[in-house]
Design a protein around this motif. Structure first.
Motif, PDB file in Angstrom:
ATOM      1  N   SER A 180     -25.412 -33.170   1.186  1.00  0.00           N
ATOM      2  CA  SER A 180     -24.746 -34.406   1.580  1.00  0.00           C
ATOM      3  C   SER A 180     -23.562 -34.748   0.701  1.00  0.00           C
ATOM      4  O   SER A 180     -22.543 -35.252   0.932  1.00  0.00           O
ATOM      5  N   LEU A 181     -23.930 -34.222  -0.535  1.00  0.00           N
ATOM      6  CA  LEU A 181     -22.615 -34.414  -1.513  1.00  0.00           C
ATOM      7  C   LEU A 181     -21.642 -33.776  -1.511  1.00  0.00           C
ATOM      8  O   LEU A 181     -20.269 -33.981  -1.283  1.00  0.00           O
ATOM      9  N   CYS A 182     -21.724 -32.350  -0.812  1.00  0.00           N
ATOM     10  CA  CYS A 182     -20.735 -31.455  -0.568  1.00  0.00           C
ATOM     11  C   CYS A 182     -20.038 -32.002   0.734  1.00  0.00           C
ATOM     12  O   CYS A 182     -18.615 -31.972   0.944  1.00  0.00           O
ATOM     13  N   ASP A 183     -20.832 -32.368   1.997  1.00  0.00           N
ATOM     14  CA  ASP A 183     -19.981 -33.081   2.909  1.00  0.00           C
ATOM     15  C   ASP A 183     -19.200 -34.267   2.717  1.00  0.00           C
ATOM     16  O   ASP A 183     -18.065 -34.358   3.241  1.00  0.00           O
ATOM     17  N   ARG A 203      -9.886 -38.247  -3.548  1.00  0.00           N
ATOM     18  CA  ARG A 203     -10.527 -39.629  -4.279  1.00  0.00           C
ATOM     19  C   ARG A 203     -11.279 -40.232  -3.317  1.00  0.00           C
ATOM     20  O   ARG A 203     -12.555 -40.710  -3.683  1.00  0.00           O
ATOM     21  N   GLU A 204     -11.234 -40.269  -1.814  1.00  0.00           N
ATOM     22  CA  GLU A 204     -12.096 -41.065  -0.990  1.00  0.00           C
ATOM     23  C   GLU A 204     -13.333 -40.111  -0.936  1.00  0.00           C
ATOM     24  O   GLU A 204     -14.558 -40.456  -0.732  1.00  0.00           O
ATOM     25  N   GLY A 205     -13.430 -38.657  -0.993  1.00  0.00           N
ATOM     26  CA  GLY A 205     -14.451 -37.942  -0.722  1.00  0.00           C
ATOM     27  C   GLY A 205     -15.212 -37.896  -1.920  1.00  0.00           C
ATOM     28  O   GLY A 205     -16.501 -38.120  -1.738  1.00  0.00           O
ATOM     29  N   LEU A 206     -14.652 -38.050  -2.980  1.00  0.00           N
ATOM     30  CA  LEU A 206     -15.324 -37.923  -4.425  1.00  0.00           C
ATOM     31  C   LEU A 206     -16.086 -39.423  -4.596  1.00  0.00           C
ATOM     32  O   LEU A 206     -17.285 -39.639  -5.110  1.00  0.00           O
ATOM     33  N   ARG A 207     -15.490 -40.432  -3.964  1.00  0.00           N
ATOM     34  CA  ARG A 207     -15.980 -41.785  -4.066  1.00  0.00           C
ATOM     35  C   ARG A 207     -17.294 -41.739  -3.084  1.00  0.00           C
ATOM     36  O   ARG A 207     -18.192 -42.062  -3.643  1.00  0.00           O
ATOM     37  N   ARG A 208     -17.013 -41.357  -1.986  1.00  0.00           N
ATOM     38  CA  ARG A 208     -18.581 -41.154  -1.209  1.00  0.00           C
ATOM     39  C   ARG A 208     -19.494 -40.366  -1.868  1.00  0.00           C
ATOM     40  O   ARG A 208     -20.669 -40.766  -1.897  1.00  0.00           O
ATOM     41  N   HIS A 209     -19.158 -39.207  -2.399  1.00  0.00           N
ATOM     42  CA  HIS A 209     -19.916 -38.536  -3.157  1.00  0.00           C
ATOM     43  C   HIS A 209     -20.800 -39.367  -4.381  1.00  0.00           C
ATOM     44  O   HIS A 209     -21.903 -39.392  -4.532  1.00  0.00           O
ATOM     45  N   SER A 210     -19.891 -40.027  -5.161  1.00  0.00           N
ATOM     46  CA  SER A 210     -20.249 -40.908  -6.140  1.00  0.00           C
ATOM     47  C   SER A 210     -21.357 -41.725  -5.511  1.00  0.00           C
ATOM     48  O   SER A 210     -22.225 -42.188  -6.243  1.00  0.00           O
TER      49      SER A 210
ATOM     50  N   SER B 180     -24.052 -46.350   2.526  1.00  0.00           N
ATOM     51  CA  SER B 180     -23.523 -44.930   2.705  1.00  0.00           C
ATOM     52  C   SER B 180     -23.691 -44.358   4.074  1.00  0.00           C
ATOM     53  O   SER B 180     -22.857 -43.529   4.441  1.00  0.00           O
ATOM     54  N   LEU B 181     -24.342 -45.021   5.025  1.00  0.00           N
ATOM     55  CA  LEU B 181     -24.491 -44.597   6.066  1.00  0.00           C
ATOM     56  C   LEU B 181     -23.146 -45.265   7.277  1.00  0.00           C
ATOM     57  O   LEU B 181     -22.437 -44.652   7.731  1.00  0.00           O
ATOM     58  N   CYS B 182     -22.670 -46.344   6.627  1.00  0.00           N
ATOM     59  CA  CYS B 182     -21.427 -47.110   6.976  1.00  0.00           C
ATOM     60  C   CYS B 182     -20.202 -46.292   6.842  1.00  0.00           C
ATOM     61  O   CYS B 182     -19.500 -45.625   7.783  1.00  0.00           O
ATOM     62  N   ASP B 183     -20.418 -45.740   5.332  1.00  0.00           N
ATOM     63  CA  ASP B 183     -19.206 -45.032   4.969  1.00  0.00           C
ATOM     64  C   ASP B 183     -19.025 -43.764   5.933  1.00  0.00           C
ATOM     65  O   ASP B 183     -17.897 -43.327   5.961  1.00  0.00           O
ATOM     66  N   ALA B 184     -20.250 -43.047   6.028  1.00  0.00           N
ATOM     67  CA  ALA B 184     -20.238 -41.781   6.641  1.00  0.00           C
ATOM     68  C   ALA B 184     -19.507 -41.790   8.013  1.00  0.00           C
ATOM     69  O   ALA B 184     -18.838 -40.916   8.496  1.00  0.00           O
ATOM     70  N   ILE B 185     -19.474 -42.944   8.728  1.00  0.00           N
ATOM     71  CA  ILE B 185     -19.181 -43.026  10.145  1.00  0.00           C
ATOM     72  C   ILE B 185     -17.674 -43.501   9.909  1.00  0.00           C
ATOM     73  O   ILE B 185     -16.558 -43.148  10.587  1.00  0.00           O
ATOM     74  N   ALA B 201     -16.401 -39.483  20.216  1.00  0.00           N
ATOM     75  CA  ALA B 201     -15.082 -38.937  19.387  1.00  0.00           C
ATOM     76  C   ALA B 201     -15.612 -38.871  17.706  1.00  0.00           C
ATOM     77  O   ALA B 201     -15.205 -37.924  17.369  1.00  0.00           O
ATOM     78  N   VAL B 202     -16.400 -39.836  17.429  1.00  0.00           N
ATOM     79  CA  VAL B 202     -16.746 -39.819  16.102  1.00  0.00           C
ATOM     80  C   VAL B 202     -17.603 -38.835  15.435  1.00  0.00           C
ATOM     81  O   VAL B 202     -18.776 -39.351  14.864  1.00  0.00           O
ATOM     82  N   ARG B 203     -17.825 -37.872  16.255  1.00  0.00           N
ATOM     83  CA  ARG B 203     -19.159 -36.743  16.196  1.00  0.00           C
ATOM     84  C   ARG B 203     -19.298 -36.435  14.899  1.00  0.00           C
ATOM     85  O   ARG B 203     -20.357 -36.208  14.141  1.00  0.00           O
ATOM     86  N   GLU B 204     -18.164 -36.221  13.990  1.00  0.00           N
ATOM     87  CA  GLU B 204     -18.498 -35.620  12.566  1.00  0.00           C
ATOM     88  C   GLU B 204     -18.949 -36.877  11.647  1.00  0.00           C
ATOM     89  O   GLU B 204     -19.671 -36.579  10.706  1.00  0.00           O
ATOM     90  N   GLY B 205     -18.467 -37.986  11.735  1.00  0.00           N
ATOM     91  CA  GLY B 205     -18.810 -39.169  10.954  1.00  0.00           C
ATOM     92  C   GLY B 205     -20.336 -39.431  11.519  1.00  0.00           C
ATOM     93  O   GLY B 205     -21.260 -39.561  10.367  1.00  0.00           O
ATOM     94  N   LEU B 206     -20.693 -39.191  12.584  1.00  0.00           N
ATOM     95  CA  LEU B 206     -22.248 -39.591  13.013  1.00  0.00           C
ATOM     96  C   LEU B 206     -23.019 -38.533  12.594  1.00  0.00           C
ATOM     97  O   LEU B 206     -24.258 -38.652  12.268  1.00  0.00           O
ATOM     98  N   ARG B 207     -22.343 -37.259  12.460  1.00  0.00           N
ATOM     99  CA  ARG B 207     -23.375 -36.038  11.988  1.00  0.00           C
ATOM    100  C   ARG B 207     -23.578 -36.322  10.706  1.00  0.00           C
ATOM    101  O   ARG B 207     -24.769 -36.018  10.137  1.00  0.00           O
ATOM    102  N   ARG B 208     -22.496 -36.755   9.635  1.00  0.00           N
ATOM    103  CA  ARG B 208     -22.957 -37.110   8.371  1.00  0.00           C
ATOM    104  C   ARG B 208     -23.922 -38.372   8.377  1.00  0.00           C
ATOM    105  O   ARG B 208     -24.762 -38.168   7.390  1.00  0.00           O
ATOM    106  N   HIS B 209     -23.839 -39.297   9.069  1.00  0.00           N
ATOM    107  CA  HIS B 209     -24.525 -40.342   8.986  1.00  0.00           C
ATOM    108  C   HIS B 209     -26.265 -39.762   9.292  1.00  0.00           C
ATOM    109  O   HIS B 209     -27.084 -39.924   8.742  1.00  0.00           O
ATOM    110  N   SER B 210     -26.249 -38.660  10.413  1.00  0.00           N
ATOM    111  CA  SER B 210     -27.472 -38.375  10.634  1.00  0.00           C
ATOM    112  C   SER B 210     -28.087 -37.536   9.583  1.00  0.00           C
ATOM    113  O   SER B 210     -29.541 -37.561   9.218  1.00  0.00           O
ATOM    114  N   ARG B 211     -27.284 -36.710   8.787  1.00  0.00           N
ATOM    115  CA  ARG B 211     -27.981 -36.016   7.701  1.00  0.00           C
ATOM    116  C   ARG B 211     -28.241 -36.624   6.529  1.00  0.00           C
ATOM    117  O   ARG B 211     -28.964 -36.322   5.572  1.00  0.00           O
ATOM    118  N   LEU B 212     -27.714 -38.174   6.464  1.00  0.00           N
ATOM    119  CA  LEU B 212     -28.125 -38.782   5.562  1.00  0.00           C
ATOM    120  C   LEU B 212     -29.954 -39.652   5.643  1.00  0.00           C
ATOM    121  O   LEU B 212     -30.518 -39.660   4.980  1.00  0.00           O
TER     122      LEU B 212
END
Lengths: 350, 350
Positions: A180-183, A203-210, B180-185, B201-212
């Motif tokens: 999840s950190l990588c993603d 920076r946005e990806g690193l912020r989500r990582h953080s 973190s779920l919201c940010d993933a989306i 359309a938002v399948r990648e964001g939803l996938r990251r959400h699902s992986r959290l």
């Protein structure tokens, strides 16, 4: 290669660098003229029997290890021991994706494993200092992974081992967390497949990582009791911004991804055809396994299960409400318990 | 408004809808002609004293509650009780961002709170069935938040309450997890500020959400013991794809964000100027607080701290290695313990 002022003597020094030569990696790649950055403290005895190795955790460098764990009167006392903190490959000070010349660095950097670090560290200790045995290997998190790898791979070289808040074989759950950190990083369009041109573009990806560290790195009780307050943070948002973001945002995304890949796949049972019990049975070091009571990465139960497979293994759960991030050493109670356990271990004949 | 075939009678039916009229929201907005979708089971007694209300959790609908918790011989037995499962606002079946006509839906949907749901449910029960008191309110996760809100807001209407795997006042840690779920989306460029035109359309964001959910939703032991195996999953990757992604990817991003905002801010102490003890002291219902032993969202310690503030509160920790996702009811041991606790509660005079 990308120029990032964060990885400098000004921020992390003083440290030195040692060229261990070409390092052929377990996954098949080669790092040519692999540089291991290290910091050393104290004096090596004539018999070379007072050396302590401290490997680094994910994103950490020799500086945080020095600040949190080393000093006169501490367990890791430079007045008694010769302490070498070896920066792991990919951490930004040693050879890493961001400091390797095009076209071999950044997204093209080869895959590195915990075992590669340990082989590199052995070359550093032997080549630079003539050290062949270690009074102690101690590290936290990925440092614990390296500690276990040392004790299993080179049992004769390790008298004592203290893996803190880490496992010998990474759990499937922790693999998913690291993923999840990588993603979080690679999903930032600015990551550009690893070929960003500006060091702080992602920076946005690193912020989500953080912010995922915020979720998994502390405990619910840490937040409820507002244990951040004595450190001058005014709110949880301020803690996020001025502690976690301030910690992670200056770093290089490819460097973090290199370390995360390694972290995910830490597994000493690679030496024994997948048999973890057999691998841990190889350890001859007196080993104190130290999980942190509220750690969500490496819960005490996961660490205790491994400790029971180590011949001279002992379990010491460190009580702290700081979760995995207790490792940073801001919780005085954590530091006191770790120091006491390490002193006791060092005083035990081995 | 966006057409999403997931929110249909074919997938979630049978359910009905009741127009509770205009709902003026705590945050100041108004939902006009607010529709609450519900499913009911069993027969309301002449005295109207056998009604049970089941609110839904984040992303869940009446269907999963029916499948996991309701049936002859179960605690929630339609042969004895009249059971109403009320879909929360924003869950896709009740009035939600995705099914509200432009320009009022999607990213413009007003902010809703747990208290708004409870007021809406009261209108549904009264308006549709003439129900004024409930033999039991029981729900998991956000359903527990609504259960607490019912018991604090309308103490005279609630004879018994069973909040499962949830809290009366959300913790700062859980707020960060939901964020973190919201940010993933919202970090998915396809989210387009909430104005995507294609439902998936938002399948990648939803996938990251699902992986959290994969990281925080199960326990380390769940993965180590491969408890997913008996359910026909061939690997952790297969579990991710065919369970978590399959669960979350069909859903509407704005709907999930609407629910997550509510979830983050669930807090019964809004009724008592921020005094949680005072709020929970209002509860007259016989209340069984049921955390799940390995829940990382709502650890037993967080739930126990609230239970101690409830006059007729009792703690029953449900043992399960399935973490928060035990709620889905795939762990037979979990279901057995919950049913036993609910039967005991329903058999207690109130």
């Amino acid at each position: 290669m990308v120029d990032n002022e964060y990885y400098s003597q000004a921020v992390h020094g003083p440290y030195e660098s040692f060229n261990i030569g070409d390092l052929v990696l377990e996954e098949g790649g080669t790092i040519r003229n692999c540089q291991i950055a290290y910091a050393s403290f104290g004096t090596l005895s004539a018999a070379k029997d007072n050396a302590i190795l401290v490997p680094t955790w994910f994103s950490g460098t020799s500086k945080i290890m020095e600040q949190a764990y080393i000093g006169p009167g501490r367990a890791l006392d430079p007045e008694k021991y010769f302490i070498v903190v070896a920066n792991q490959i990919g951490n930004g000070l040693s050879t890493s994706p961001h400091n390797t010349a095009w076209p071999l660095g950044m997204a093209n950097f080869p895959k590195v494993r915990i075992g590669d670090d340990v082989v590199a560290q052995q070359r550093l200790l032997k080549g630079r200092f003539g050290i062949e045995t270690l009074a102690l290997v101690v590290g936290g998190s990925m440092g614990a992974q390296q500690t276990y790898e040392w004790a299993v791979r080179f049992p004769d070289a390790v008298k004592r081992a203290a893996p803190i808040a880490g496992t010998a074989k990474n759990t499937p759950h922790d693999f998913l967390y690291a993923q999840s950190l990588c993603d979080a990083i690679t999903s930032d369009p600015a990551w550009a497949g690893g070929w960003y041109r500006e060091p702080h573009a992602v920076r946005e990806g690193l912020r989500r990582h953080s912010r995922l560290w915020a979720v998994m790195g502390f405990s619910t009780e840490f937040y409820k009791q507002e244990l951040w307050r004595p450190f001058g943070f005014s709110s949880v948002d301020d803690l996020m911004l001025n502690f976690l973001d301030a910690t992670f945002l200056p770093m290089d995304p490819n460097d973090l991804l290199c370390m995360a890949w390694k972290w995910q796949r830490g597994d000493v049972s690679r030496h024994t055809g997948g048999d973890l019990a057999k691998a841990l049975a190889r350890i001859t070091a007196k080993t104190v396994v130290m999980p942190i009571s509220t750690d969500m990465f490496f819960p005490p139960a996961d660490c205790a299960a491994e400790q029971r497979l180590i011949p001279k293994g002992e379990l010491k759960v460190i009580d702290s409400l700081w979760g995995h991030i207790a490792l940073f050493g801001l919780d005085a109670g954590y530091i006191e318990q770790v120091d006491r356990a390490l002193k006791q271990l060092l005083d035990t004949p081995a």
